[in-house]
Design an enzyme around this catalytic site. Structure first.
Site, PDB file in Angstrom:
ATOM      1  CE  LYS A 112      -4.383  -1.807   1.490  1.00  0.00           C
ATOM      2  NZ  LYS A 112      -4.092  -3.233   1.778  1.00  0.00           N
TER       3      LYS A 112
HETATM    4  C1  LIG Z   1      -4.730  -4.284   1.203  1.00  0.00           C
HETATM    5  C2  LIG Z   1      -4.000  -5.574   1.092  1.00  0.00           C
HETATM    6  C3  LIG Z   1      -4.405  -6.574   0.177  1.00  0.00           C
HETATM    7  C4  LIG Z   1      -5.636  -6.424  -0.683  1.00  0.00           C
HETATM    8  O1  LIG Z   1      -5.505  -5.430  -1.641  1.00  0.00           O
HETATM    9  P1  LIG Z   1      -6.764  -4.968  -2.529  1.00  0.00           P
HETATM   10  O2  LIG Z   1      -6.237  -3.914  -3.406  1.00  0.00           O
HETATM   11  O3  LIG Z   1      -7.786  -4.484  -1.544  1.00  0.00           O
HETATM   12  O4  LIG Z   1      -7.244  -6.143  -3.246  1.00  0.00           O
HETATM   13  C5  LIG Z   1      -3.632  -7.719   0.072  1.00  0.00           C
HETATM   14  N1  LIG Z   1      -2.546  -7.912   0.853  1.00  0.00           N
HETATM   15  C6  LIG Z   1      -2.134  -6.987   1.743  1.00  0.00           C
HETATM   16  C7  LIG Z   1      -0.940  -7.273   2.579  1.00  0.00           C
HETATM   17  C8  LIG Z   1      -2.835  -5.783   1.893  1.00  0.00           C
HETATM   18  O5  LIG Z   1      -2.415  -4.870   2.777  1.00  0.00           O
END
Ligand SMILES: *Cc1c(COP(=O)(O)O)cnc(C)c1O
Length: 461
Positions: free
Chosen positions: A110
């Site tokens: 993220k």
């Molecule tokens: C947010 C997150 C996801 C999911 O991502 P999306 O874009 O919501 O599908 C998967 N793995 C981790 C570690 C995350 O922080």
């Protein structure tokens, strides 16, 4: 390049407008008016992630920012990564690689989307001489990545609601040990759903805002986050085969943001074979791809908490663009009554999904088993989210041609209890995660009450 909503009413918006707005006025999600096409011959020779981003990002920002300004912004955006080129790609066997997206400051992918978002928020606020409040709830990695991305921008104050409950201690401490005067972690005596309700009401009432102040959302529907993620798909395809052959990508997903970025990259010209939509036991996406059943169920808590969702908010973009050929009227019809009425597409339309998508749902036991066997086979520890994607690849191997890339979305050190359950021990913990463990936590505790939380924000705004 302008943007319009999947539901058709809100349109002709600039990049800056949709950046600051997040959700469209008609309840839909913003989409670019067309898919900009890349020049593969040029792109394939780029070396670094930043160079790729300098090519991709301006394709979407031209309605608001000069290219030179965006390039300067990108030179200063992705900071505090532990890898020289931000991302590491590790080949684990002949046809399979791991795309390590967790070398940023909060050790989850993220950081890519949220650092880009924060940089553009800051630039816009400086230009307009305004300030902003970032208000959000978090059940996993979003809160820490948002806090870290915004903490050094004086014009942005972050108020992040943290529910008691299914979050690892390290994930919580990443938010409560920042100690920056414009960061306010609030531990709420309630569930994640309670926190989300409070945030929703906050966006309706806006009673705590000053004049000339924006209220910004950091959830995954903001288009700027998708742009940041598109860049690493192109980057990995350049590194693996110079964009010469289609790849499969296995993506551990919840809100479908990361999967949609992969789809977007392919629409822009990246060769793509299949996208594997890998989910935990919160399986609404799997049920859609398997049975054309997109119906909301209650969330269950899993050991991959960042994918614990009941509906996948970015999925509306795929319905609109891929299945409905940008028919906003139909999209509006389906989503206006959702979730009360589940989404089921006409069979002939739904069948199109097998051209591009495979899906698998992985429960907690299989996730732990995969973490163990992955270590035994490759000498490499993966986090539970990554394990969901890796297990899906094992299960679907026979249906896959071409090389496969597994997206690794978080560093395993964020989940020490789960590693213990899998009898795995990490040799190296990233320095910043290790430091967080011993730092003092500073957060207020507030009951699950709109009134008390809004009062707190007013006092600290
Ligand atoms: C947010 C997150 C996801 C999911 O991502 P999306 O874009 O919501 O599908 C998967 N793995 C981790 C570690 C995350 O922080």
């Amino acid at each position: 390049m302008l943007f319009h909503s999947t539901r058709g009413q809100d349109k002709d918006k600039t990049f800056e407008q949709i950046l600051m707005q997040g959700l469209a006025d008609d309840g839909g999600l913003f989409m670019p008016d067309y898919w900009p096409q890349v020049d593969i011959e040029y792109l394939k020779n780029l070396e670094s992630f930043i160079d790729v981003a300098k090519y991709i990002v301006p394709l979407y920002t031209g309605s608001s920012f000069k290219k030179e300004d965006v390039i300067e912004l990108l030179n200063n955006t992705w900071h505090n990564f532990e890898e020289q080129d931000l991302i590491k790609i590790t080949q684990i066997k002949q046809s399979t690689s791991i795309l390590e997206l967790y070398h940023g400051p909060t050790a989850a992918f993220k950081d890519f989307g949220l650092q880009l978002a924060a940089a553009f928020f800051n630039k816009t606020l400086q230009t307009q001489n305004k300030t902003a409040i970032v208000f959000g709830a978090t059940s996993g990695d979003t809160g820490s990545a948002a806090i870290d991305a915004c903490k050094d921008f004086d014009v942005i104050k972050s108020f992040i609601l943290i529910p008691h409950g299914n979050m690892s201690e390290i994930q919580r401490k990443q938010m409560t040990t920042v100690q920056s005067p414009n960061v306010h972690p609030i531990i709420v005596d309630g569930t994640f759903d309670d926190c989300q309700d409070i945030v929703k009401n906050g966006f309706k009432q806006r009673s705590f805002l000053k004049k000339n102040q924006y209220l910004l959302a950091v959830n995954s529907i903001n288009w700027v986050r998708i742009i940041g993620q598109i860049c690493y798909y192109f980057y990995s395809a350049i590194k693996i085969n110079k964009l010469s052959k289609p790849l499969n990508f296995s993506v551990p997903t919840g809100n479908f943001g990361n999967v949609f970025a992969c789809y977007a990259a392919s629409k822009m010209g990246m060769p793509l074979s299949k996208i594997i939509v890998a989910v935990n036991s919160n399986d609404i996406l799997y049920r859609f791809f398997k049975n054309n059943d997109y119906s909301k169920k209650t969330v269950s808590e899993t050991i991959s908490p960042s994918m614990d969702i009941s509906v996948a908010s970015n999925f509306e973009r795929l319905i609109y663009d891929f299945f409905l050929n940008s028919n906003s009227e139909l999209c509006n019809k389906l989503y206006n009554n959702f979730p009360e009425i589940s989404i089921k597409l006409e069979d002939s339309i739904w069948k199109k999904s097998s051209e591009l998508f495979l899906s698998h749902s992985v429960d907690d036991d299989a996730t732990i088993q995969c973490m163990k066997s992955f270590y035994e086979q490759h000498g490499f520890i993966i986090d539970p989210h990554t394990a969901v994607a890796a297990h899906a690849v094992n299960r679907l191997e026979e249906e896959l041609m071409n090389e496969t890339v597994i997206l690794s979305t978080a560093h395993p050190a964020k989940f020490p209890n789960i590693l213990r359950n899998a009898d795995l021990k990490l040799k190296n913990i990233p320095k910043r995660l290790d430091e967080v463990k011993n730092k003092k936590e500073v957060a207020v505790n507030i009951p699950s009450s709109d009134k008390l939380i809004f009062e707190y924000i007013i006092k600290h705004n």
